[in-house]
Structures are given as structure tokens and as C-alpha cells.
Design a protein around this motif. Structure first.
Motif, mmCIF file in Angstrom:
data_model
loop_
_atom_site.group_PDB
_atom_site.id
_atom_site.type_symbol
_atom_site.label_atom_id
_atom_site.label_comp_id
_atom_site.label_asym_id
_atom_site.label_seq_id
_atom_site.Cartn_x
_atom_site.Cartn_y
_atom_site.Cartn_z
ATOM 1 N N PRO A 250 0.810 -1.231 0.000
ATOM 2 C CA PRO A 250 0.000 0.000 0.000
ATOM 3 C C PRO A 250 0.836 1.271 0.000
ATOM 4 O O PRO A 250 0.394 2.306 -0.489
ATOM 5 C CB PRO A 250 -0.831 -0.118 1.282
ATOM 6 C CG PRO A 250 -0.086 -1.080 2.149
ATOM 7 C CD PRO A 250 0.595 -2.030 1.206
ATOM 8 N N ASP A 251 2.068 1.211 0.536
ATOM 9 C CA ASP A 251 2.910 2.407 0.579
ATOM 10 C C ASP A 251 3.404 2.811 -0.800
ATOM 11 O O ASP A 251 3.836 3.946 -0.993
ATOM 12 C CB ASP A 251 4.106 2.177 1.506
ATOM 13 C CG ASP A 251 3.688 1.993 2.950
ATOM 14 O OD1 ASP A 251 2.644 2.545 3.327
ATOM 15 O OD2 ASP A 251 4.390 1.284 3.697
ATOM 16 N N GLY A 252 3.362 1.882 -1.749
ATOM 17 C CA GLY A 252 3.817 2.190 -3.096
ATOM 18 C C GLY A 252 2.699 2.524 -4.057
ATOM 19 O O GLY A 252 2.947 2.689 -5.256
ATOM 20 N N GLN A 253 1.466 2.618 -3.537
ATOM 21 C CA GLN A 253 0.322 2.924 -4.387
ATOM 22 C C GLN A 253 -0.233 4.303 -4.063
ATOM 23 O O GLN A 253 -0.198 4.742 -2.914
ATOM 24 C CB GLN A 253 -0.779 1.874 -4.202
ATOM 25 C CG GLN A 253 -0.395 0.491 -4.701
ATOM 26 C CD GLN A 253 -1.591 -0.445 -4.693
ATOM 27 O OE1 GLN A 253 -2.422 -0.405 -3.801
ATOM 28 N NE2 GLN A 253 -1.670 -1.313 -5.689
ATOM 29 N N TRP A 280 -7.650 5.920 4.525
ATOM 30 C CA TRP A 280 -8.177 7.100 5.220
ATOM 31 C C TRP A 280 -7.048 7.977 5.755
ATOM 32 O O TRP A 280 -7.152 9.202 5.766
ATOM 33 C CB TRP A 280 -9.089 6.681 6.366
ATOM 34 C CG TRP A 280 -10.470 6.291 5.954
ATOM 35 C CD1 TRP A 280 -11.056 5.058 6.085
ATOM 36 C CD2 TRP A 280 -11.459 7.127 5.339
ATOM 37 N NE1 TRP A 280 -12.325 5.077 5.582
ATOM 38 C CE2 TRP A 280 -12.617 6.336 5.127
ATOM 39 C CE3 TRP A 280 -11.480 8.464 4.949
ATOM 40 C CZ2 TRP A 280 -13.768 6.847 4.546
ATOM 41 C CZ3 TRP A 280 -12.626 8.974 4.373
ATOM 42 C CH2 TRP A 280 -13.755 8.173 4.172
ATOM 43 N N HIS A 281 -5.950 7.334 6.183
ATOM 44 C CA HIS A 281 -4.838 8.103 6.751
ATOM 45 C C HIS A 281 -4.106 8.908 5.678
ATOM 46 O O HIS A 281 -3.377 9.846 6.011
ATOM 47 C CB HIS A 281 -3.856 7.174 7.470
ATOM 48 C CG HIS A 281 -2.980 7.873 8.447
ATOM 49 N ND1 HIS A 281 -1.671 8.214 8.152
ATOM 50 C CD2 HIS A 281 -3.201 8.323 9.707
ATOM 51 C CE1 HIS A 281 -1.136 8.828 9.188
ATOM 52 N NE2 HIS A 281 -2.033 8.913 10.135
ATOM 53 N N ARG A 282 -4.279 8.546 4.417
ATOM 54 C CA ARG A 282 -3.714 9.365 3.340
ATOM 55 C C ARG A 282 -4.304 10.766 3.347
ATOM 56 O O ARG A 282 -3.688 11.718 2.866
ATOM 57 C CB ARG A 282 -3.986 8.705 1.978
ATOM 58 C CG ARG A 282 -3.231 7.407 1.744
ATOM 59 C CD ARG A 282 -1.766 7.644 1.520
ATOM 60 N NE ARG A 282 -1.058 6.424 1.254
ATOM 61 C CZ ARG A 282 -0.921 5.874 0.056
ATOM 62 N NH1 ARG A 282 -1.453 6.467 -0.995
ATOM 63 N NH2 ARG A 282 -0.257 4.759 -0.094
ATOM 64 N N LEU A 283 -5.527 10.907 3.898
ATOM 65 C CA LEU A 283 -6.168 12.216 4.009
ATOM 66 C C LEU A 283 -5.896 12.857 5.362
ATOM 67 O O LEU A 283 -5.540 14.032 5.440
ATOM 68 C CB LEU A 283 -7.681 12.077 3.798
ATOM 69 C CG LEU A 283 -8.139 11.583 2.427
ATOM 70 C CD1 LEU A 283 -9.640 11.365 2.435
ATOM 71 C CD2 LEU A 283 -7.750 12.567 1.342
ATOM 72 N N SER A 284 -6.064 12.078 6.432
ATOM 73 C CA SER A 284 -5.903 12.654 7.772
ATOM 74 C C SER A 284 -4.438 12.948 8.094
ATOM 75 O O SER A 284 -4.150 13.867 8.864
ATOM 76 C CB SER A 284 -6.478 11.705 8.831
ATOM 77 O OG SER A 284 -5.774 10.469 8.853
ATOM 78 N N GLY A 285 -3.508 12.197 7.511
ATOM 79 C CA GLY A 285 -2.087 12.426 7.785
ATOM 80 C C GLY A 285 -1.617 13.817 7.391
ATOM 81 O O GLY A 285 -1.099 14.572 8.223
ATOM 82 N N ALA A 344 -9.999 4.870 13.284
ATOM 83 C CA ALA A 344 -8.559 4.822 13.537
ATOM 84 C C ALA A 344 -7.826 5.977 12.869
ATOM 85 O O ALA A 344 -6.851 6.515 13.416
ATOM 86 C CB ALA A 344 -7.987 3.492 13.045
ATOM 87 N N ALA A 345 -8.281 6.379 11.691
ATOM 88 C CA ALA A 345 -7.603 7.442 10.951
ATOM 89 C C ALA A 345 -8.020 8.838 11.398
ATOM 90 O O ALA A 345 -7.196 9.761 11.426
ATOM 91 C CB ALA A 345 -7.865 7.281 9.452
ATOM 92 N N TRP A 346 -9.284 9.012 11.776
ATOM 93 C CA TRP A 346 -9.806 10.356 12.009
ATOM 94 C C TRP A 346 -10.026 10.702 13.474
ATOM 95 O O TRP A 346 -10.082 11.892 13.813
ATOM 96 C CB TRP A 346 -11.120 10.544 11.250
ATOM 97 C CG TRP A 346 -10.931 10.674 9.787
ATOM 98 C CD1 TRP A 346 -11.152 9.725 8.836
ATOM 99 C CD2 TRP A 346 -10.443 11.820 9.074
ATOM 100 N NE1 TRP A 346 -10.855 10.202 7.582
ATOM 101 C CE2 TRP A 346 -10.417 11.497 7.706
ATOM 102 C CE3 TRP A 346 -10.033 13.099 9.464
ATOM 103 C CZ2 TRP A 346 -9.992 12.388 6.730
ATOM 104 C CZ3 TRP A 346 -9.617 13.985 8.498
ATOM 105 C CH2 TRP A 346 -9.593 13.638 7.149
#
Length: 365
Positions: A250-253, A280-285, A344-346
Motif C-alpha cells: 500500500p505504501d507504493g500505491q 483514510w490516513h492518506r487524508l488525515s495524515g 482509527a484514521a480520524w
């Protein structure tokens, strides 16, 4: 005036420029220091393959720097917030702004706006640069910093399940029926999870069905005997399509590619908690940068000569780092299925948003 968060264009530009300069200065300092420390441990491995030299070290630096920027940009925003606000406080500029009728939120508004722009840039940078650098670096590490095969499907540390049994490989190259696994280990397990046989081989290819191990060595746990074979076919129910999905990194996509992968996993009934939490963490991060001026705002207010400015800066730093600790813990819990992926992400973001607002309102507004 209290409802106008940007009452002065000159003041907004002044604070935003000051904030941006400090973010860049802190980020460059962190990246240079961390890159130097990383090279101390990685240079020996990079130079091990014959023919590797300075060009390969520079290539490694070029791949690692985007990852370091992505990881430590929120920390840079936090530290830049504290430096900016402490400087404004010490120079009595905060006192002057409040004397002019500005509220605490109006003082922070230019910093929040700048942080929002940084969050958007961070998201775009992650999608366009970091994911590609991550995939390339992992592929390079998988071949121990040697020549990377032209096939871009190379993946490392592959863990595959075939019912109760497990197939692992150090590297995977190719896709579909052309998949080739290197440094393979096959674990045949009893229904209770106890390993009955362990088979090791240098490589494995698709046998249609199953995977043919080349010159395997089989160890029987019950008899403690080792046997060398010419070949052995295992994991007959494990198809190339399943491997393509199970070996996804997932880290490479990108954000959109990861969404398609999650849909493909759900279509065949596979668990997607970890992937969805990371999606989801791609947005919240990146949005965590928006929290840093709010969490560090406690350092902006209070008289500098009261002797409590240092304590306020420590409190702001503690709130910021507490967010990162809680965020990482929640993401780990989401990956294991302890929390729903969205929560978990938000949850850490909204929790510390409320904490920052509460501290600011109760102490300054």
C-alpha cells in the motif's frame, strides 16, 4: 471585526511569510540530520554489490529524502509554530495585535491558513513523489542494492496464505503466471497451527496449479529428518491472481490505486481493515499540519516577562507530540482490526482539534 479572521492583509502576509520560512528551515535541518544518520548505516550495504559507488549513494539519497520530507513535515510545522509564536510573544507583537482588537483566533488565522496550504501540498507530494520513491526503494532493497530487474513488479518480504499453510518469499518478480518467487519457504501446518513440515527453496514458479519449488530441502518436524528433493509442487489452491492481491504494497500505491485495490480485496472476500485504515490516513495524515498551530498556540499568549513562556512552549510541544503518539497507536489498532478504519484514521485528528480549541478558548478567549 471579531468575525473577520483576516482583518489586515499586511499582517496576514507578514505572519504567513514568517511561518513559511521557519517551516522550511526546520524541515531542511531535520532532513539533513536524519539523512546523514541514515547514510551511516546504509552506505555499507549500498556499496557491497560490485560496481556500486557514489552514484548509487546519491540515488539512495534521492529516494530517501522524499520519504523523510513526508514523514517529518508535520513535526516541522509543529516546531515552526512554536518558534514563530515564541518570537512574536518575546517581541510583544502578540500584545500589540491583541491591543489592536484581534482575538486569539485572528492572531492564529494566518498560521492556520498557511498550514492548510502545506497540508494540500503534502498530499499532492505524497501522491506524486513519495509513493513512487517508496516503490522504487523497496524494489532496490529487495535485490540488495544490485541492478533492479526491468520488471517493475518486484516486491520484497512477501507473505502468502494458502488455507492453513503459509508461503513466504524474500522477493517476488513479475505478474500473473510469470511470477517468480526467490528464497522461498513453505510451512505446512496442522489444523491447530502447528508446523508439520518446512520446505526451503531458492526459487518457485507457477506450475498451474500450484507452485514448483526448485531443488527444495524438506524438514519434517515430527521425525526431525531433512530430505533434499529435485522439485516439489505446493500451494495448489494459491492462484497468481491471489498472489497479485496478497503481495500488494500500500505504501507504493497512490490514493486512487489503493482504493481500487481495496475494492478488489472486498470482491473476493479478503480482509481490508489495514488497507482501508491506511487509505483514510492518506487524508488525515497531511491534515495533521492544520492542527499544529492550534496545539502550539499556548506558546503565543501570556506575558513573556512572567517567566512562563518556556513552560507554555513545552506544553505546546507536548500536545503536538501527544497527537503523533495517539495517531500512530490508533492507526496500528485499526490495522489489527481493533478500531474501525475510519475511526482509527480520524479520531485522533478530531480529538486533538477539540483539545486545541478548548485550551485556546478557556485560556485566551
Amino acid at each position: 471585526m471579531q468575525l473577520d479572521f483576516f482583518p489586515s492583509r499586511t499582517l496576514t502576509l507578514y505572519l504567513a511569510k514568517m511561518f513559511v520560512v521557519r517551516i522550511l528551515a526546520v524541515l531542511v535541518m531535520l532532513v539533513l540530520v536524519l539523512m546523514a544518520l541514515d547514510l551511516l548505516s546504509a552506505t555499507g550495504r549500498i556499496l557491497t554489490p560490485e560496481g556500486n559507488g557514489q552514484a548509487e549513494i546519491l540515488k539512495y539519497v534521492g529516494l530517501r529524502i522524499p520519504m523523510l520530507i513526508s514523514r517529518f513535515l508535520p513535526y516541522s510545522v509543529l516546531l515552526a509554530t512554536l518558534i514563530t509564536l515564541v518570537t512574536l510573544n518575546q517581541n510583544s507583537e502578540v500584545v500589540a495585535m491583541k491591543a489592536a482588537g484581534l482575538s486569539a483566533h485572528q492572531v492564529l488565522a494566518p498560521l492556520l491558513l498557511t498550514a492548510a496550504v502545506v497540508a494540500v501540498i503534502s498530499f499532492a507530494f505524497n501522491e506524486r513523489v513519495v509513493t513512487r520513491a517508496n516503490a522504487t526503494l523497496k524494489a532496490w532493497e529487495a535485490v540488495e542494492y544490485g541492478p533492479i530487474p526491468e520488471d517493475s513488479g518486484i516486491r520484497s518480504n512477501v507473505y502468502l496464505s494458502d488455507g492453513n499453510n503459509i508461503l513466504t518469499a524474500a522477493t517476488l518478480v513479475g505478474r500473473g503466471e510469470n511470477i517468480r518467487l526467490e528464497n522461498v519457504t513453505w510451512y505446512e501446518r496442522a489444523p491447530g497451527g502447528i508446523i508439520r513440515q518446512q520446505v526451503e527453496a531458492k526459487s518457485a514458479t507457477y506450475a498451474g496449479p500450484g507452485w514448483r519449488l526448485e531443488n527444495p530441502e524438506r524438514f519434517d518436524v515430527g521425525s526431525a529428518e531433512t530430505q533434499k528433493l529435485d522439485e516439489l509442487v505446493v500451494a495448489e489452491e494459491l492462484t497468481p491472481e491471489q498472489i497479485d492481491l496478497q503481495s500488494v504494497d500500500p505504501d507504493g500505491q497512490s490514493f486512487w490505486e489503493l482504493a481500487e485495490t481495496i475494492d478488489a480485496f472486498e470482491a473476493i472476500g479478503m480482509r481490508t481493515s489495514e488497507l482501508r485504515a491506511k487509505w483514510w490516513h492518506r487524508l488525515s495524515g497531511p491534515l495533521s499540519a492544520l492542527l499544529m498551530p492550534l496545539l502550539g498556540s499556548v506558546a503565543a499568549f501570556g506575558l513573556a516577562r512572567s517567566g512562563q513562556l518556556f513552560v507554555r512552549a513545552i506544553i505546546g510541544m507536548a500536545l503536538g507530540f501527544a497527537y503523533f503518539v495517539v495517531d500512530n497507536a490508533a492507526l496500528a489498532m485499526g490495522s489489527f482490526g481493533g478500531y474501525p478504519p475510519f475511526l482509527a484514521a480520524w479520531a485522533p485528528f478530531f480529538l486533538f482539534l477539540l483539545v486545541g480549541e478548548t485550551v485556546l478558548i478557556r485560556t485566551e478567549e
